[in-house]
Design an enzyme around this catalytic site. Structure first.
Site, PDB file in Angstrom:
ATOM      1  N   HIS A 121      -3.598  25.594  12.388  1.00 53.80           N
ATOM      2  CA  HIS A 121      -4.285  26.564  13.260  1.00 53.80           C
ATOM      3  C   HIS A 121      -3.983  28.018  12.897  1.00 53.80           C
ATOM      4  O   HIS A 121      -4.669  28.918  13.381  1.00 53.80           O
ATOM      5  CB  HIS A 121      -3.901  26.331  14.725  1.00 53.80           C
ATOM      6  CG  HIS A 121      -4.422  25.052  15.293  1.00 53.80           C
ATOM      7  ND1 HIS A 121      -5.766  24.752  15.320  1.00 53.80           N
ATOM      8  CD2 HIS A 121      -3.781  23.986  15.847  1.00 53.80           C
ATOM      9  CE1 HIS A 121      -5.934  23.555  15.876  1.00 53.80           C
ATOM     10  NE2 HIS A 121      -4.752  23.065  16.194  1.00 53.80           N
ATOM     11  N   ASP A 133      -6.455  16.126  11.296  1.00 56.56           N
ATOM     12  CA  ASP A 133      -5.919  16.324  12.648  1.00 56.56           C
ATOM     13  C   ASP A 133      -7.072  16.238  13.652  1.00 56.56           C
ATOM     14  O   ASP A 133      -8.228  16.530  13.315  1.00 56.56           O
ATOM     15  CB  ASP A 133      -5.270  17.710  12.711  1.00 56.56           C
ATOM     16  CG  ASP A 133      -4.510  17.982  14.002  1.00 56.56           C
ATOM     17  OD1 ASP A 133      -3.281  17.831  14.006  1.00 56.56           O
ATOM     18  OD2 ASP A 133      -5.158  18.365  15.005  1.00 56.56           O
TER      19      ASP A 133
HETATM   20  C1  SP5 Z   1      -1.316  21.260  15.530  1.00 59.65           C
HETATM   21  C2  SP5 Z   1      -2.050  20.874  16.775  1.00 59.65           C
HETATM   22  O1  SP5 Z   1      -2.414  19.714  16.929  1.00 59.65           O
HETATM   23  N1  SP5 Z   1      -2.213  21.805  17.710  1.00 59.65           N
HETATM   24  C3  SP5 Z   1      -2.879  21.538  18.923  1.00 59.65           C
HETATM   25  C4  SP5 Z   1      -2.816  22.667  19.878  1.00 59.65           C
HETATM   26  C5  SP5 Z   1      -3.492  22.340  21.165  1.00 59.65           C
HETATM   27  N2  SP5 Z   1      -3.138  23.266  22.156  1.00 59.65           N
HETATM   28  C6  SP5 Z   1      -3.919  23.272  23.348  1.00 59.65           C
HETATM   29  C7  SP5 Z   1      -3.705  22.032  24.103  1.00 59.65           C
HETATM   30  C8  SP5 Z   1      -4.504  21.974  25.326  1.00 59.65           C
HETATM   31  C9  SP5 Z   1      -4.119  20.705  25.986  1.00 59.65           C
HETATM   32  N3  SP5 Z   1      -4.947  20.395  27.064  1.00 59.65           N
HETATM   33  C10 SP5 Z   1      -4.567  19.122  27.559  1.00 59.65           C
HETATM   34  C11 SP5 Z   1      -5.676  18.443  28.209  1.00 59.65           C
HETATM   35  C12 SP5 Z   1      -5.228  17.041  28.495  1.00 59.65           C
HETATM   36  N4  SP5 Z   1      -6.188  16.367  29.275  1.00 59.65           N
HETATM   37 ZN    ZN Z   2      -4.045  18.646  16.534  1.00 59.55          ZN
END
Ligand code: SP5
Ligand code: ZN
Length: 341
Positions: free
Chosen positions: A159, A195
Site C-alpha cells: 500500500h 493480496d
Molecule cells: C497489507 C494489507 O493487507 N493492508 C490492509 C489494510 C486494511 N486497512 C483497513 C481495514 C479496514 C477494516 N475494516 C474491517 C471491516 C470488517 N468487517
Molecule cells: Zn491486504
C-alpha cells in the site's frame, strides 16, 4: 525454498488501530509472521536466513527522500510535541486544499499518509527498514541463481506509495525488489499482487513505466480498502499505458472464479517475458480472514503456487497481508509448497 526473516519485525508493535470508531489491537500484529515462520520450520521448507543490510540506497530508488526522512523522525517529533498516545494521522489535504507540507507534526502525518488505521510508535522505522532488507536479501539470492525465495516481510509494503504510508505499510517491499532487479540490469520485471487489497502503492510507483508490469487481483475498491484506487479502468499512463492491470472481484468470490483472474494475469506476464517476477503475497483472500471478503480455502494456495511456478521466471515472494492468524502459516507456506510441487 529459502526463507528470509528478521526478528526485528518485533520492533513494529503498535497498540492501536483505528477501526469502527474505536482503537483496537492491530490486525497487523507480530504473531502473524511468527505463525508463518513456525510453519516454514515445521514443514522444513528450507533454510531460514537473516537479512543483509542494504542501507537506504535501494529504498530511495522507490521512495522520496523527504518521505524517508519523515518516517525516520516521525516518532521522535511526535513525542517532542508532547503527544500522549501513538502517532495517528487525523487531517488531510482534501479536495480544493493545498498539497504543501506543513511544519507541524499533525500536518506532516497527514501529508505523508492516506489512511488513519496505521499508527506509528517507537520501532516502526527500524522494523520497516528490516522488512525492506528482508526483501532485498531475497532479491539478491534470486539474482544469484535461486529459483525462488520467500521474503517473510513485516511490516507489509504494497500500500505504500513513493511518499505515503497507510494500510499497515511504510516501505513498498515489492516495488523496492522490482527496482533492485531493474538496477541490476534486468530489462523487464513483473509484479503480481495477490493480496486481497489493491496494491495501490505499487501501481502508483510504476504507473507511467513500461519496464515494470504491475497486476493486482483484489476486492472491488467500491466495497474494499483502499477505496480510492484499483479500478479496472486504470491501465497505466504515458509510457506505462497498457502496463497496469487490475482485476476486481465482489464479496464471496471463491477460488474457481478468482483463479480465472490469476490465469489472465499469468497469460499477460508470460507475454511480457520478464527477467524476474515479484509476487506480493497476501493470504487475506482466505475464507476466514477477519477483514476481507473472498472465500479461498487452504488447499487453493497449493494450486496458486503451482500456477506461478509454471510461469518459469525467477521469483521473489514478498509477504503482504493475511490476518486470520490461525491459518496464515498453512496458507502462506502452501503457496511455497505448491510452487515446489
Ligand atoms: C497489507 C494489507 O493487507 N493492508 C490492509 C489494510 C486494511 N486497512 C483497513 C481495514 C479496514 C477494516 N475494516 C474491517 C471491516 C470488517 N468487517
Ligand atoms: Zn491486504
Amino acid at each position: 525454498m529459502k526463507t528470509v526473516f528478521s526478528p526485528l519485525h518485533h520492533l513494529r508493535s503498535v497498540k492501536t488501530e483505528l477501526d469502527g470508531g474505536i482503537l483496537i489491537e492491530p490486525h497487523e500484529k507480530p504473531s502473524r509472521v511468527e505463525t508463518i515462520l513456525a510453519r516454514v520450520k515445521s514443514q522444513t521448507l528450507g533454510e531460514v536466513l537473516e537479512p543483509e543490510e542494504f542501507g537506504l540506497g535501494p529504498v530511495k530508488r522507490v521512495h522520496k527522500p523527504d518521505y524517508v526522512e519523515f518516517l525516520e523522525h516521525c516518532w521522535a517529533d511526535w513525542v517532542a510535541a508532547g503527544k500522549p498516545g501513538e502517532a495517528i494521522p487525523a487531517v488531510w489535504c482534501g479536495r480544493g486544499m493545498r498539497a504543501r507540507m506543513p511544519k507541524d507534526i499533525d500536518g506532516r502525518l497527514g501529508y505523508y499518509s492516506f489512511a488513519a488505521e496505521t499508527s506509528i510508535s517507537d520501532g516502526t522505522w527500524e522494523a520497516a527498514c528490516a522488512s525492506a532488507n528482508v526483501a532485498l536479501t531475497a532479491q539478491k539470492l534470486v539474482a544469484n541463481g535461486e529459483r525462488a525465495v520467500f521474503a517473510l516481510c513485516r511490516p507489509p509494503g504494497h500500500h505504500a506509495h513513493a511518499d505515503l504510508f497507510g494500510g499497515y505499510c511504510f516501505f513498498n517491499n515489492a516495488a523496492i525488489t522490482a527496482q533492485a532487479f531493474r538496477d541490476q540490469g534486468y530489462q523487464r520485471v513483473a509484479i503480481l499482487d495477490l493480496d486481497f487489497h489493491h496494491g495501490n502503492g505499487t501501481q502508483a510507483i510504476f504507473y507511467d513505466r513500461s519496464d515494470v508490469l504491475t497486476i493486482s487481483l483484489h476486492g472491488d475498491p467500491d466495497l474494499a480498502f483502499p477505496h480510492f484506487l484499483g479500478f479496472e479502468d486504470e491501465t497505466g499512463e504515458g509510457e506505462g499505458e497498457g502496463y497496469n492491470l487490475n482485476i476486481v472481484y465482489p464479496p464471496g468470490t471463491p477460488y474457481g472464479v478468482w483463479s480465472q483472474g490469476l490465469e489472465t494475469a499469468c497469460e499477460r506476464i508470460a507475454a511480457f517475458q520478464p527477467g524476474a517476477l515479484v509476487i506480493a503475497l497476501g493470504v487475506d483472500t482466505f475464507e476466514d480472514d477477519p477483514i476481507s471478503f473472498f472465500k479461498l480455502k487452504s488447499a487453493d494456495y497449493l494450486s496458486l503456487g503451482k500456477r506461478i511456478e509454471q510461469l518459469g521466471f525467477p521469483t521473489v515472494f514478498t509477504m503482504e497481508g493475511g490476518y486470520g492468524v490461525d491459518a496464515i502459516g498453512v496458507n502462506a507456506v502452501n503457496v511455497m509448497q505448491g510452487f515446489e510441487g
